[in-house]
Scaffold this active site. Sequence first.
Site, PDB file in Angstrom:
ATOM      1  N   ILE A 121       0.698  -1.139   0.041  1.00 22.42           N
ATOM      2  CA  ILE A 121      -0.018   0.096   0.166  1.00 22.42           C
ATOM      3  C   ILE A 121       0.868   1.197  -0.018  1.00 22.42           C
ATOM      4  CG2 ILE A 121      -2.112  -1.235   0.834  1.00 22.42           C
ATOM      5  CD1 ILE A 121      -1.184   0.186   3.677  1.00 22.42           C
ATOM      6  N   ALA A 160      -1.828  -2.850   7.830  1.00 18.28           N
ATOM      7  CA  ALA A 160      -1.041  -2.063   8.758  1.00 18.28           C
ATOM      8  C   ALA A 160       0.043  -2.742   9.281  1.00 18.28           C
ATOM      9  CB  ALA A 160      -2.193  -1.741   9.726  1.00 18.28           C
ATOM     10  N   THR A 165      -8.335   0.909  15.592  1.00 13.39           N
ATOM     11  CA  THR A 165      -8.083   0.335  17.066  1.00 13.39           C
ATOM     12  C   THR A 165      -8.720   1.414  18.060  1.00 13.39           C
ATOM     13  OG1 THR A 165      -6.560  -0.446  18.673  1.00 13.39           O
ATOM     14  CG2 THR A 165      -5.960   1.406  16.857  1.00 13.39           C
ATOM     15  N   ASP A 166      -9.347   0.695  19.205  1.00 16.29           N
ATOM     16  CA  ASP A 166      -9.540   1.556  20.228  1.00 16.29           C
ATOM     17  C   ASP A 166      -8.501   2.481  20.819  1.00 16.29           C
ATOM     18  OD1 ASP A 166      -8.415  -0.407  21.602  1.00 16.29           O
ATOM     19  OD2 ASP A 166     -10.094  -0.979  22.877  1.00 16.29           O
ATOM     20  N   GLU A 167      -7.367   2.068  20.476  1.00 17.56           N
ATOM     21  CA  GLU A 167      -6.235   2.581  21.193  1.00 17.56           C
ATOM     22  C   GLU A 167      -5.815   3.975  20.709  1.00 17.56           C
ATOM     23  OE1 GLU A 167      -2.408   0.128  20.973  1.00 17.56           O
ATOM     24  OE2 GLU A 167      -3.670  -1.543  20.657  1.00 17.56           O
ATOM     25  N   TYR A 171       2.445   3.283  17.330  1.00 20.06           N
ATOM     26  CA  TYR A 171       1.192   2.755  16.536  1.00 20.06           C
ATOM     27  C   TYR A 171      -0.010   3.464  16.634  1.00 20.06           C
ATOM     28  CZ  TYR A 171      -2.404  -0.823  16.081  1.00 20.06           C
ATOM     29  OH  TYR A 171      -3.594  -1.593  15.675  1.00 20.06           O
ATOM     30  N   SER A 188      -0.269   6.538  14.522  1.00 22.36           N
ATOM     31  CA  SER A 188      -0.100   6.340  13.100  1.00 22.36           C
ATOM     32  C   SER A 188      -1.789   5.723  12.847  1.00 22.36           C
ATOM     33  CB  SER A 188       0.760   5.179  12.731  1.00 22.36           C
ATOM     34  OG  SER A 188       0.500   4.093  12.916  1.00 22.36           O
ATOM     35  N   LYS A 189      -2.388   4.974  13.598  1.00 16.18           N
ATOM     36  CA  LYS A 189      -3.604   4.519  13.277  1.00 16.18           C
ATOM     37  C   LYS A 189      -4.797   5.803  13.427  1.00 16.18           C
ATOM     38  CE  LYS A 189      -5.158   1.054  12.379  1.00 16.18           C
ATOM     39  NZ  LYS A 189      -5.499   0.318  11.030  1.00 16.18           N
ATOM     40  N   TYR A 247       4.175  -8.139  31.101  1.00 20.35           N
ATOM     41  CA  TYR A 247       4.574  -6.910  31.233  1.00 20.35           C
ATOM     42  C   TYR A 247       4.045  -6.265  32.440  1.00 20.35           C
ATOM     43  CZ  TYR A 247       6.010  -6.727  26.191  1.00 20.35           C
ATOM     44  OH  TYR A 247       6.525  -7.044  24.944  1.00 20.35           O
ATOM     45  N   ARG A 257      -7.776  -5.154  29.116  1.00 15.46           N
ATOM     46  CA  ARG A 257      -8.154  -5.112  27.518  1.00 15.46           C
ATOM     47  C   ARG A 257      -9.573  -5.673  27.602  1.00 15.46           C
ATOM     48  NH1 ARG A 257      -4.348  -2.112  28.273  1.00 15.46           N
ATOM     49  NH2 ARG A 257      -2.581  -2.072  26.901  1.00 15.46           N
ATOM     50  N   ASN A 263      -4.428  -8.424  31.799  1.00 11.88           N
ATOM     51  CA  ASN A 263      -3.594  -9.415  31.383  1.00 11.88           C
ATOM     52  C   ASN A 263      -3.091 -10.515  32.195  1.00 11.88           C
ATOM     53  OD1 ASN A 263      -3.583  -7.686  29.425  1.00 11.88           O
ATOM     54  ND2 ASN A 263      -1.440  -6.876  29.617  1.00 11.88           N
ATOM     55  N   GLY A 301       5.309   3.600  28.068  1.00  8.67           N
ATOM     56  CA  GLY A 301       3.834   4.308  27.722  1.00  8.67           C
ATOM     57  C   GLY A 301       2.629   3.319  27.739  1.00  8.67           C
ATOM     58  N   HIS A 302       2.991   2.204  28.601  1.00  8.17           N
ATOM     59  CA  HIS A 302       1.973   1.112  28.309  1.00  8.17           C
ATOM     60  C   HIS A 302       0.502   1.682  28.924  1.00  8.17           C
ATOM     61  CE1 HIS A 302       1.224  -3.569  29.106  1.00  8.17           C
ATOM     62  NE2 HIS A 302       0.406  -3.217  28.046  1.00  8.17           N
TER      63      HIS A 302
HETATM   64  P1  NAD Z   1      -1.526  -8.221  11.299  1.00  9.35           P
HETATM   65  O1  NAD Z   1      -0.297  -7.738  11.537  1.00  9.35           O
HETATM   66  O2  NAD Z   1      -1.934  -9.434  11.696  1.00  9.35           O
HETATM   67  O3  NAD Z   1      -2.062  -8.143   9.637  1.00  9.35           O
HETATM   68  C1  NAD Z   1      -1.438  -7.176   9.011  1.00  9.35           C
HETATM   69  C2  NAD Z   1      -1.484  -7.474   7.398  1.00  9.35           C
HETATM   70  O4  NAD Z   1      -1.029  -6.466   6.806  1.00  9.35           O
HETATM   71  C3  NAD Z   1      -0.293  -8.517   6.985  1.00  9.35           C
HETATM   72  O5  NAD Z   1      -0.911  -9.554   6.109  1.00  9.35           O
HETATM   73  C4  NAD Z   1       0.652  -7.597   6.380  1.00  9.35           C
HETATM   74  O6  NAD Z   1       1.158  -8.325   5.422  1.00  9.35           O
HETATM   75  C5  NAD Z   1      -0.258  -6.680   5.737  1.00  9.35           C
HETATM   76  N1  NAD Z   1       0.398  -5.394   5.532  1.00  9.35           N
HETATM   77  C6  NAD Z   1       1.477  -4.677   6.272  1.00  9.35           C
HETATM   78  N2  NAD Z   1       1.943  -3.579   5.592  1.00  9.35           N
HETATM   79  C7  NAD Z   1       1.504  -3.882   4.581  1.00  9.35           C
HETATM   80  C8  NAD Z   1       1.629  -2.804   3.360  1.00  9.35           C
HETATM   81  N3  NAD Z   1       2.621  -1.993   3.360  1.00  9.35           N
HETATM   82  N4  NAD Z   1       0.892  -3.130   2.053  1.00  9.35           N
HETATM   83  C9  NAD Z   1      -0.030  -4.174   2.089  1.00  9.35           C
HETATM   84  N5  NAD Z   1      -0.106  -5.166   2.999  1.00  9.35           N
HETATM   85  C10 NAD Z   1       0.572  -4.721   4.117  1.00  9.35           C
HETATM   86  O7  NAD Z   1      -2.752  -7.290  11.805  1.00  9.35           O
HETATM   87  P2  NAD Z   1      -4.113  -7.553  12.352  1.00  9.35           P
HETATM   88  O8  NAD Z   1      -3.930  -7.871  13.676  1.00  9.35           O
HETATM   89  O9  NAD Z   1      -4.833  -8.546  11.488  1.00  9.35           O
HETATM   90  O10 NAD Z   1      -4.852  -6.228  12.215  1.00  9.35           O
HETATM   91  C11 NAD Z   1      -5.525  -5.768  10.996  1.00  9.35           C
HETATM   92  C12 NAD Z   1      -6.025  -4.359  11.197  1.00  9.35           C
HETATM   93  O11 NAD Z   1      -6.867  -4.379  12.530  1.00  9.35           O
HETATM   94  C13 NAD Z   1      -4.932  -3.452  11.485  1.00  9.35           C
HETATM   95  O12 NAD Z   1      -5.123  -2.145  10.728  1.00  9.35           O
HETATM   96  C14 NAD Z   1      -4.800  -2.946  13.023  1.00  9.35           C
HETATM   97  O13 NAD Z   1      -4.323  -1.804  13.159  1.00  9.35           O
HETATM   98  C15 NAD Z   1      -6.525  -3.023  13.318  1.00  9.35           C
HETATM   99  N6  NAD Z   1      -6.660  -3.724  14.840  1.00  9.35           N
HETATM  100  C16 NAD Z   1      -6.061  -4.834  15.258  1.00  9.35           C
HETATM  101  C17 NAD Z   1      -6.417  -5.271  16.372  1.00  9.35           C
HETATM  102  C18 NAD Z   1      -5.861  -6.541  17.124  1.00  9.35           C
HETATM  103  O14 NAD Z   1      -6.186  -6.915  18.226  1.00  9.35           O
HETATM  104  N7  NAD Z   1      -5.260  -7.241  16.362  1.00  9.35           N
HETATM  105  C19 NAD Z   1      -7.298  -4.288  17.317  1.00  9.35           C
HETATM  106  C20 NAD Z   1      -7.883  -3.272  16.708  1.00  9.35           C
HETATM  107  C21 NAD Z   1      -7.729  -2.950  15.359  1.00  9.35           C
END
Ligand code: NAD
Length: 346
Positions: free
Chosen positions: A58, A81, A130-132, A155, A158-159, A212, A219, A254, A287-288
């Site tokens: 992306i 992401a 994310t809720d973060e 993180y 950026s979100k 940690y 959570r 946790n 910063g946890h």
């Molecule tokens: P993950 O890290 O397991 O997967 C991310 C995927 O994105 C991977 O397959 C990776 O290859 C792909 N990716 C990363 N950089 C890329 C790029 N530059 N171009 C194309 N593909 C790319 O993440 P996840 O835990 O499945 O999270 C998915 C989404 O949900 C994220 O946007 C995250 O911020 C959001 N989210 C996650 C959680 C959680 O608990 N895991 C909670 C809230 C929100």
Amino acid sequence: MKILITGGAGFIGSAVVRQAVEAGHEVVNLDALTYAANLESLSSVAESPLYAFEQADIRDRPAFDRIFAAHRPDAVMHLAAESHVDRSIDGPALFIETNVTGTFNLLEAARTHWQATGKPDGFRFHHISTDEVYGSLGPTGKFTENTPYDPRSPYSASKAASDHLVRAWGETYGLPVLVTNCSNNYGPFHFPEKLIPVVILRALAGEPIPVYGDGSNVRDWLFVEDHADALLTVLQRGEVGRTYNIGGENEAANIDLVRMICAELDTLRPEGAPHDRLITFVTDRPGHDQRYAIDPTRIRKELGWRPSVTVEEGIARTVRWYLDNEAWWRPLLDREGVGRRLGTKA
Ligand code: NAD
């Protein structure tokens, strides 16, 4: 619907791809295949005529234009992401490039496609966040969709930035956007650098289980298949321009979660019991955030959606899945950074 799903080889993205294909949608999975990706998570749908894969980054705008033109999706679900807070502390630049610039690129490509195809009413750009972004709670209170943004890690910052871009593209260009902010996910196919798989795999190996700080961070745990179901609900029935918080209604500290996993393993692998003897408290993450909790009123009232899996049931299912699927997780332990303590550079 034909849905372009970014990050479909990741943890949550693969759950969404599997559910969308099972529900009869056509899916184009766009993923760069970073360290966090695993196409094995998609083996159940890989041969389906409804599924297509495009390896693309992306951060690379021209690649998108070709993919949009080739597939002409009705909707985009944006999950790609960099997602690990500890890695964002050690190397924030990649998080800005992927999560902020990558989202900008995707918005521009989606806008170009939407305009070129006559701005179809049904088009949706669904951004998964994310809720973060809301920061850290004290012992009481919950995040609503109106909670001010207060991100505290590279993180979450950026979100947060990407959420603002998506809303701005909705307001300024009229792009039909949806935003969801969800709590911590867990379940099968979770990459073994995140808390729950780390605990399971360390306990199985008889190695110290790192917790940690004092383990008191709370959570709101959401089973990944419930999350995927919520996302497809919002995509199809959510009101354009609206944000929906998605929570598991399952708050746990946790340390309590870690003990729950250990107790499950004591039953399933009694030869290693008691697994909680392996719990080792380690220096806290800088910063946890202390506590996250989601107020799910909007999604429940407006879309009639609620999680279906309790944390006890979800943990039991997840532990059993890791015991049964060593062939999925074992090779991932060799990936860069896995098994090392990250995020202490601050
Ligand atoms: P993950 O890290 O397991 O997967 C991310 C995927 O994105 C991977 O397959 C990776 O290859 C792909 N990716 C990363 N950089 C890329 C790029 N530059 N171009 C194309 N593909 C790319 O993440 P996840 O835990 O499945 O999270 C998915 C989404 O949900 C994220 O946007 C995250 O911020 C959001 N989210 C996650 C959680 C959680 O608990 N895991 C909670 C809230 C929100």
